[in-house]
Design an enzyme around this catalytic site. Sequence first.
Site, PDB file in Angstrom:
ATOM      1  N   CYS A   1       0.680  -1.289   0.106  1.00 51.10           N
ATOM      2  CA  CYS A   1       0.024   0.102   0.021  1.00 51.10           C
ATOM      3  C   CYS A   1       0.780   1.249   0.203  1.00 51.10           C
ATOM      4  O   CYS A   1       0.283   2.454  -0.477  1.00 51.10           O
ATOM      5  CB  CYS A   1      -0.905  -0.029   1.188  1.00 51.10           C
ATOM      6  SG  CYS A   1      -2.067  -1.285   1.152  1.00 51.10           S
TER       7      CYS A   1
ATOM      8  N   ASN B   1      -0.111  -1.574  -7.157  1.00 49.63           N
ATOM      9  CA  ASN B   1      -0.324  -2.662  -6.256  1.00 49.63           C
ATOM     10  C   ASN B   1      -1.625  -3.252  -6.163  1.00 49.63           C
ATOM     11  O   ASN B   1      -1.846  -4.207  -7.095  1.00 49.63           O
ATOM     12  CB  ASN B   1       0.197  -1.888  -4.925  1.00 49.63           C
ATOM     13  CG  ASN B   1      -0.140  -3.117  -3.734  1.00 49.63           C
ATOM     14  OD1 ASN B   1       0.397  -3.956  -3.874  1.00 49.63           O
ATOM     15  ND2 ASN B   1      -0.562  -2.662  -2.632  1.00 49.63           N
ATOM     16  N   GLU B   2      -2.420  -2.630  -5.440  1.00 50.66           N
ATOM     17  CA  GLU B   2      -3.791  -3.470  -5.210  1.00 50.66           C
ATOM     18  C   GLU B   2      -4.667  -2.485  -6.026  1.00 50.66           C
ATOM     19  O   GLU B   2      -5.409  -1.711  -5.315  1.00 50.66           O
ATOM     20  CB  GLU B   2      -4.040  -3.736  -3.874  1.00 50.66           C
ATOM     21  CG  GLU B   2      -3.496  -4.820  -3.358  1.00 50.66           C
ATOM     22  CD  GLU B   2      -3.866  -5.251  -1.734  1.00 50.66           C
ATOM     23  OE1 GLU B   2      -4.214  -4.290  -1.032  1.00 50.66           O
ATOM     24  OE2 GLU B   2      -3.478  -6.230  -1.332  1.00 50.66           O
TER      25      GLU B   2
HETATM   26  O1  AHR Z   1       0.976  -6.553   3.498  1.00 50.76           O
HETATM   27  C1  AHR Z   1       0.417  -5.848   3.931  1.00 50.76           C
HETATM   28  C2  AHR Z   1      -0.771  -5.055   2.973  1.00 50.76           C
HETATM   29  O2  AHR Z   1      -1.514  -5.869   2.536  1.00 50.76           O
HETATM   30  C3  AHR Z   1       0.121  -4.599   1.642  1.00 50.76           C
HETATM   31  O3  AHR Z   1       0.601  -3.285   1.956  1.00 50.76           O
HETATM   32  C4  AHR Z   1      -1.005  -4.445   0.729  1.00 50.76           C
HETATM   33  O4  AHR Z   1      -0.771  -4.513  -0.621  1.00 50.76           O
HETATM   34  C5  AHR Z   1      -2.016  -5.600   1.245  1.00 50.76           C
HETATM   35  O5  AHR Z   1      -3.257  -4.970   1.160  1.00 50.76           O
END
Ligand code: AHR
Length: 619
Positions: free
Chosen positions: A218, A349-350
């Site tokens: 994140c 990322n997500e």
């Molecule tokens: O690993 C912790 C968090 O989990 C990461 O930052 C994120 O990509 C996921 O939601």
Amino acid sequence: MFLKVKRNNPGVKVNPGMVGLFFEDINYAADGGLYAEMLENRSFEYLSTKVEKFKSPLTAWAAVGGCEMTHRTYDPMNAVNPGYAHIVAGAGGGIANRAYEGCYLEKGEEYRFSFYSRGKCEGKIIFSLVSGYVTVASAEFEGAAEKWEKREAVLTADKTVYDAEPRITLERGGELDIDMCSLFPKKTFKNRENGLRPDMARALADIKPGFLRFPGGCIVEGNGIDNRYRWKDTVGPVETRRTNWNRWQEGGVGVTAPDYYQSLGLGFYEYFLLCEDLGCEPLPVLNCGMGCQYQCDETIPLEELDGYIRDALDLIEFANGGPETPWGAKRAELGHPSPFGLKYLAIGNEQWEEKYFERYEAFQRVIAARHPEILLISSSGPACAGKEFEKAWNWLADKDKSFAFAVDEHYYVPSRWLFANTHRYDDYDRSGPKVFAGEYACHLGPAQPRPNNLEAALAEAAMMIGFERNADVVHLAAYAPLFAREGFTQWTPDLIFFNNHEIMLTPSYYVQKMFGNNLPDHTVEFSCTHEENVYVTAGVKDGEVIVKLVNNSPRSHMLNLGCQGGTAEYLTAEGPHPRAVLEAKNTMEEKYNVVPVKESFDGGEYTLRPFSFTVIRFK
Ligand code: AHR
């Protein structure tokens, strides 16, 4: 139980770098963690947060012995990090740093201290490391100049202590501006300056990781686009790296960490060096013009995305360009004329849905045209099933193979899900993009702290057995998150816990290590009697058969391998009843409850222990 390995019937090739690492500055993994800097808020910059009540530029600093300390930004040392401390002290007065929980110093070891100062003081400036009433190490500097000046010294600790307080005091008093104070052990991983804690980095090396995914997570997205990770802010002299606040100040798991910032002393150059030192592939993740979709809806308009794409191109040049290119020259200037050999790059990322797809496509078009050699990784959102996940895979269905080399899948799931999904990849389309299991871990229960116990480790091992059997689809996999500082943790479980002087390896860590050290070149066909709750994969490396088995049952199994003996390494625990065995874990106080044991066996039979993960090797 009967297991027949058909060593002459090869299955699929296994990427030798399949087992990798996910690094994110969460749980104080970077500052206060792997990054060996011992001082907290070293440049008086804890200002930038979006959470008004967390603004506190003098965090971690206190006035001592008759001193007035204020925070100033007027006429700073540099405009990027403008904050500094202004002190007016009487004789012996000065400032002290909290250094997280105090510094761990080892008798006879050397430490590099440096700071910038300007002002008026007639006597000496004294830097000391004090434990209780004892000064364990100290250095003296003659007065101060009118202009900012860097002062440096190497100190030797004359005692081992766990709680030393770093102090800067004025022998005869005076008025001084102080900025960018730094204290490093001379002994860092591979003895690099601005380096990493050797014990923590060694634990990573022991896994024999194939890649390092960085800088998150994140943190790449940021809580708001302003808070995003900008790799260009993280290279060059450390005092000019713009401090950013850490989005894990508010973790979304009910924990707040108001003092959590990113000095970025561990930046992209250091990440690349770490990859080199670990012998693994760098796998950077870049912001794709979107904030964290969980926390905000900030998205950069497509027509303003150029700067973000430029950052990606410049990163490729920084990593791979010749010293005649602007960013390659920068890398050379930093001390690394040869390229880092960047191969993978993840965009976002997500992230999910059309907003993401459009932005990924914009990146992909440019990168594929200029750098077809770079293998791009796309996101499938934060979950490993459901509408957004399906949509991400469907979007890729009609795309050219080179459009996305792999898709990043994340799963934080209970043990029953992992055991039930060891066949998840059996039916994946072999002609589509590969899978990057970029973040996964077994989460036992919703409440923090979630345990890092044997049950979780066995479930992860069973899932990894599924990865290995499907290594033609699963190209890369990384447990997440990696590190957690005890008492500074926003997210559990994690792979490795630590405090200021030691680390604790979890059962999950040992599973990663056992996989990383025992990957076959390719899988082989095998047949075995069906046993409930037993998970198996087999492969061959250099003529040696490597079998991995999880026995998730309270019964032992006599395994008939039809070989003439070999070696085995197993991970299990002891307990008065099955539940106690599954709940066994390691702690800072008891680090060795669940650790792998190696043994050799003669003949073709080997007894698989109850609730165990075992790696067997034989010729
Ligand atoms: O690993 C912790 C968090 O989990 C990461 O930052 C994120 O990509 C996921 O939601």
